[in-house]
Design a protein around this motif. Structure first.
Motif, PDB file in Angstrom:
ATOM      1  N   GLN A 140       0.704  -1.204   0.196  1.00 35.93           N
ATOM      2  CA  GLN A 140       0.057   0.082  -0.133  1.00 35.93           C
ATOM      3  C   GLN A 140       0.827   1.170   0.021  1.00 35.93           C
ATOM      4  N   ARG A 168       1.020   4.001  -3.026  1.00 39.62           N
ATOM      5  CA  ARG A 168       0.798   5.344  -3.032  1.00 39.62           C
ATOM      6  C   ARG A 168       2.153   6.319  -3.501  1.00 39.62           C
ATOM      7  N   ASP A 193       2.205   9.179  -6.319  1.00 43.75           N
ATOM      8  CA  ASP A 193       2.882  10.815  -6.307  1.00 43.75           C
ATOM      9  C   ASP A 193       3.842  10.690  -7.037  1.00 43.75           C
ATOM     10  N   ASP A 238      -6.984  -0.062  -0.677  1.00 41.85           N
ATOM     11  CA  ASP A 238      -7.129   0.792   0.730  1.00 41.85           C
ATOM     12  C   ASP A 238      -7.559   1.974   0.858  1.00 41.85           C
ATOM     13  N   HIS A 292      -6.493   4.872   1.100  1.00 43.64           N
ATOM     14  CA  HIS A 292      -5.855   5.934   0.130  1.00 43.64           C
ATOM     15  C   HIS A 292      -6.191   5.817  -1.050  1.00 43.64           C
ATOM     16  N   GLY A 312      -9.416   7.196  -1.877  1.00 44.64           N
ATOM     17  CA  GLY A 312      -9.648   8.768  -2.096  1.00 44.64           C
ATOM     18  C   GLY A 312      -8.986   9.127  -3.415  1.00 44.64           C
ATOM     19  N   THR A 313      -8.088   8.490  -3.837  1.00 47.11           N
ATOM     20  CA  THR A 313      -7.395   8.569  -5.348  1.00 47.11           C
ATOM     21  C   THR A 313      -8.487   8.574  -6.510  1.00 47.11           C
ATOM     22  N   SER A 327      -7.257  17.419   0.633  1.00 43.71           N
ATOM     23  CA  SER A 327      -6.576  16.751   1.564  1.00 43.71           C
ATOM     24  C   SER A 327      -7.312  16.101   2.555  1.00 43.71           C
ATOM     25  N   ALA A 341      -9.030  10.548   2.952  1.00 42.74           N
ATOM     26  CA  ALA A 341      -9.184   9.494   3.881  1.00 42.74           C
ATOM     27  C   ALA A 341     -10.489   9.904   4.909  1.00 42.74           C
ATOM     28  N   SER A 372      -8.800   9.924  10.513  1.00 34.10           N
ATOM     29  CA  SER A 372      -8.163   8.806   9.819  1.00 34.10           C
ATOM     30  C   SER A 372      -6.883   8.224  10.758  1.00 34.10           C
ATOM     31  N   GLU A 424      -3.955   8.355   9.909  1.00 39.00           N
ATOM     32  CA  GLU A 424      -2.501   9.326   9.700  1.00 39.00           C
ATOM     33  C   GLU A 424      -2.220  10.150  11.054  1.00 39.00           C
TER      34      GLU A 424
END
Length: 428
Positions: free
Chosen positions: A128, A132, A136, A156, A158, A161-162, A267, A270, A379, A381
């Motif tokens: 994962q 990411r 990026d 996952d 992220h 989200g993409t 931003s 997540a 999240s 994070e």
């Protein structure tokens, strides 16, 4: 100036130059010592039989005679190294002998093969992270619009989200595959979070309804003792409970109203995913009336889609500006029982609207009895970037802003329902 003065000055300069030279020599000797120490460490590792350590360093350093390991890779290790080189081998600097030189290229089949390779060689958590990084570093977002690519990725939060950020550009041939990927992630999150959330909030709802004639196992002993301290009998060292206070049992009627107000700026991807899952879980509880509102510069009410969080997610539009004031104005208009309402604002607080009006609305809601919760992120994070001035202003109003993990969210909601202090993490 006398001859003696000139001689003394010359001697002083000579001493300074000598001191500087000594420092340079010392630095050089120190560097030599560090190099020799590193060589000794590698030699010691090799001599001590630490082949696994050398192998790992070889994979990290990328392979070159100058890396100091002297370790050659073959078979599975060589394939792992090639997969790492494809992602991390190109940088902004001109390549040298030590630089890796491969890459994923722009071909979807080659990327799909690479995705298959990393799933073979690395654990899911590492896969994962590498996915990411690939999106990026190498700009692979557009390749996710192809169905064969989506079938190869490790799904996952992220990645969801993409995909949501690409929703408007996604061709029809890809949308069904994308929905399947998103549904898999959502179902996994529901399995992880739903049971504990329902249990925690059901208990909070039961405790929030007090009764004066409780059954024995429903007695709230702390409040009962506090209410009967005047009946303490010293000779028996006990309290005679003339009045019992107990927890009420949650009925089928609505006890609390919850409004989730979610910032859908890029931003917050997540947070949008987790909030949608929690919204669906809350909506499944009969004693809680749940409303879900997402916003950027516009406000969209997705409450009627809460039975399927995948529909909620595809109803969002990540990116764009932010108008928190407008979103809170809409939420305020939906409140009918302030004392029984919890408003949860999930935003990094970068306000593009009218700041003072936003703060006035929060103050007005709290004054009317609303429990107001501000989450800077929902999240797994670390600490997010957020507007510290706005966070401080909300805290001054009695609505502290803090980041929340999905595992802590049920406890935060339970505290808000029971109107007790929120379990704010120490890091906040």
């Amino acid at each position: 100036m006398t001859v003696q003065g000139i001689a003394d000055g010359t001697k002083s300069i000579t001493d300074e130059v000598k001191g500087t030279a000594d420092e340079v020599v010392g630095a050089v000797e120190g560097a030599k010592g560090a190099v020799e120490g590193a060589k000794a460490a590698v030699a010691g590792a090799r001599g001590g039989g630490a082949d696994e350590r050398l192998r790992r360093w070889r994979l990290v350093l990328g392979g070159d005679s100058a890396d100091g390991t002297g370790c050659a890779l073959g078979g599975r290790d060589a394939a792992m190294d090639q997969a790492l080189t494809a992602l991390y081998g190109k940088g902004d600097k001109p390549q040298t002998g030590r630089d890796r030189s491969a890459g994923l290229g722009a071909s979807a089949p080659s990327v799909a093969r690479w995705l298959g390779d990393i799933r073979t060689y690395f654990p899911s958590s590492v896969v994962q992270v590498m996915q990411r990084d690939a999106i990026d570093r190498l700009g692979l977002s557009t390749l996710l619009l192809e169905p064969e690519m989506l079938e190869a990725v490790e799904a996952d939060v992220h990645l969801v989200g993409t995909l949501l950020s690409l929703n408007k550009a996604m061709p029809e041939t890809t949308k069904e595959t994308a929905r399947a990927v998103v549904r898999k992630v959502v179902e996994d999150l529901e399995k992880r979070l739903a049971t504990r959330t329902r249990a925690t909030l059901t208990g909070a709802l039961d405790r929030s309804a007090r009764v004066s004639r409780p059954r024995h196992h429903d007695i709230d002993w702390n409040r009962t003792i506090a209410a009967n301290l005047k009946n303490y009998l010293p000779e028996y060292r006990t309290v005679v409970p003339e009045r019992l206070i107990g927890y009420g049992r949650a009925s089928q009627s609505v006890k609390k109203e919850v409004i989730l107000c979610i910032d859908q700026s890029g931003s917050m991807a997540a947070s949008v995913v987790y909030a949608s899952v929690f919204g669906a879980v809350l909506a499944s509880m009969r004693s809680i009336s749940t409303r879900l509102v997402v916003f950027d510069t516009a406000v969209v009410d997705l409450t009627d889609q809460l039975d399927d969080p995948v529909d909620v997610l595809f109803g969002t539009q990540l990116g764009g500006g932010t108008d928190i004031n407008r979103a809170l104005a809409y939420c305020q208009s939906q409140i009918t029982r302030p004392a029984e309402t919890v408003v949860v604002l999930i935003s990094d607080l970068y306000e593009g609207g009218i700041r003072n009006e936003m703060l006035k609305r929060v103050a007005a809601m709290k004054a009317s009895g609303v429990q107001f919760v501000t989450l800077l992120a929902l999240s797994d994070e670390g600490a997010p970037a957020y507007d510290r001035e706005h966070a401080a202003a909300l805290s001054a109003l009695g609505a502290p802003a803090f980041a929340c993990t999905p595992d802590l969210f049920p406890e935060v909601m339970a505290a808000a329902i029971e109107k007790r202090p929120l379990p704010i993490p120490d890091s906040a």
